[in-house]
Structure formats: structure tokens, C-alpha cells
Design an enzyme around this catalytic site. Structure first.
Site, PDB file in Angstrom:
ATOM      1  N   GLY A  10       0.833  -1.198   0.000  1.00 32.36           N
ATOM      2  CA  GLY A  10       0.000   0.000   0.000  1.00 32.36           C
ATOM      3  C   GLY A  10       0.868   1.248   0.000  1.00 32.36           C
ATOM      4  CG  LEU A  12       1.754   3.445  -5.268  1.00 28.91           C
ATOM      5  CD1 LEU A  12       1.169   3.117  -6.632  1.00 28.91           C
ATOM      6  CD2 LEU A  12       3.002   4.294  -5.410  1.00 28.91           C
ATOM      7  N   GLY A  13      -0.367   4.933  -1.173  1.00 29.89           N
ATOM      8  CA  GLY A  13      -1.388   5.672  -0.446  1.00 29.89           C
ATOM      9  C   GLY A  13      -0.800   6.863   0.299  1.00 29.89           C
ATOM     10  CD  GLN A  14      -3.414  11.322   3.720  1.00 27.40           C
ATOM     11  OE1 GLN A  14      -4.477  10.719   3.768  1.00 27.40           O
ATOM     12  NE2 GLN A  14      -3.271  12.530   4.217  1.00 27.40           N
ATOM     13  CE1 TYR A 144      -9.694   1.163   6.256  1.00 26.33           C
ATOM     14  CE2 TYR A 144     -10.318   2.944   7.729  1.00 26.33           C
ATOM     15  CZ  TYR A 144      -9.341   2.204   7.094  1.00 26.33           C
ATOM     16  OH  TYR A 144      -8.019   2.499   7.305  1.00 26.33           O
ATOM     17  CE  LYS A 148      -6.879  -0.586   9.481  1.00 28.06           C
ATOM     18  NZ  LYS A 148      -5.647  -1.116   8.869  1.00 28.06           N
TER      19      LYS A 148
END
Length: 150
Positions: A10, A12-14, A144, A148
């Protein structure tokens, strides 16, 4: 001391894009492998290794981990709240199965460290908003957040 080889899933995420840069500054470009579901790298101003990876593809994960002798995994892959609400079954599968794939490698002795950050989404309207204690009420309101928390 064994040198750490790190896989960021992941990347490329923030959070992943910032973390990739910082870990490469600490450990060196050749020791940090960035990966994401996007086939082609889109990180600007970043050098270093990039691998296309759908974390639900356990065999591809195994190949990448072996190829780079990965000892640490940062699991940041997730489908965020708005999209998760549109497809809660996929959100659950991505958030849970990706973790189980990574944990299985640790159980087999392939990975020594796993970092799987949680999310503010695990909290809900009854969680204290100021000076939130470490152990507190968690009543997520989204698919989500539920996955989590689980």
C-alpha cells in the site's frame, strides 16, 4: 545484526508514500520495497524498488518476500470508508485476508516484524474526543472501521 529488508504494502497511499520515503532515508533505497495494487509506479520524486502486488494474491506476496528476503512488512493496504460502504464484503475481505496472508508468513518464520496500523475509524460517536485514553470505547460506524477493529 541482521540487516532489515522491508516491504511496504500500500506504498502509493497517503501514509505509504510518506513512510516509503522515510524508511528509505533510514535503511537505504535497496532495502525498502514499495508495493501497491497499481501496476505502474506513480510515486513522484522517488527512486527505489517497486513491485506490483495485490495483497490478496498470497503466491505473489510469497514470491516478492522471497526475492527480496523481506524481514519486515508494513501492511497499509485498505479500502477506505466511502468505498468500503459501497462494497462492505470486499472491504472485510481486503482488510482481514491481507492481514491473515501476512500473519501466515510470520507463523511460518518468513517475517520477523509486522506493522499493521489501525485507524481512527475504529472509534465512534461515544469515544471521548479529547485526551482519548489508550483503552477506550470503540464503536465503529463504517464497514472499514469494523474490519479495522476486528
Amino acid at each position: 545484526m541482521k540487516r532489515e529488508n522491508i516491504l511496504i504494502i500500500g506504498a502509493l497511499g497517503q501514509i505509504g508514500s510518506e513512510l516509503t520515503t522515510e524508511l528509505r532515508n533510514i535503511f537505504g533505497e535497496s532495502r525498502v520495497v514499495a508495493s501497491d495494487i497499481v501496476e505502474k509506479r506513480t510515486m513522484k520524486n522517488q527512486e527505489g524498488i517497486y513491485e506490483h502486488l495485490n495483497v490478496l494474491d498470497r503466491e505473489r506476496l510469497k514470491i516478492i518476500a522471497g526475492k527480496y528476503q523481506i524481514s519486515q512488512i508494513y501492511l497499509l493496504a485498505a479500502i477506505l470508508s466511502a468505498r468500503a460502504e459501497d462494497n462492505p464484503h470486499f472491504a472485510w475481505r481486503l482488510n482481514m485476508e491481507s492481514l491473515l496472508n501476512v500473519l501466515e508468513f510470520a507463523r511460518e518464520g518468513r517475517i520477523q516484524k509486522i506493522f499493521w496500523p489501525s485507524s481512527i475509524a475504529i472509534f465512534g460517536p461515544t469515544t471521548p474526543k479529547k485526551a482519548t485514553p489508550q483503552n477506550t470505547v470503540t464503536d465503529p460506524m463504517t464497514a472499514y472501521g469494523i474490519s479495522k477493529l476486528a
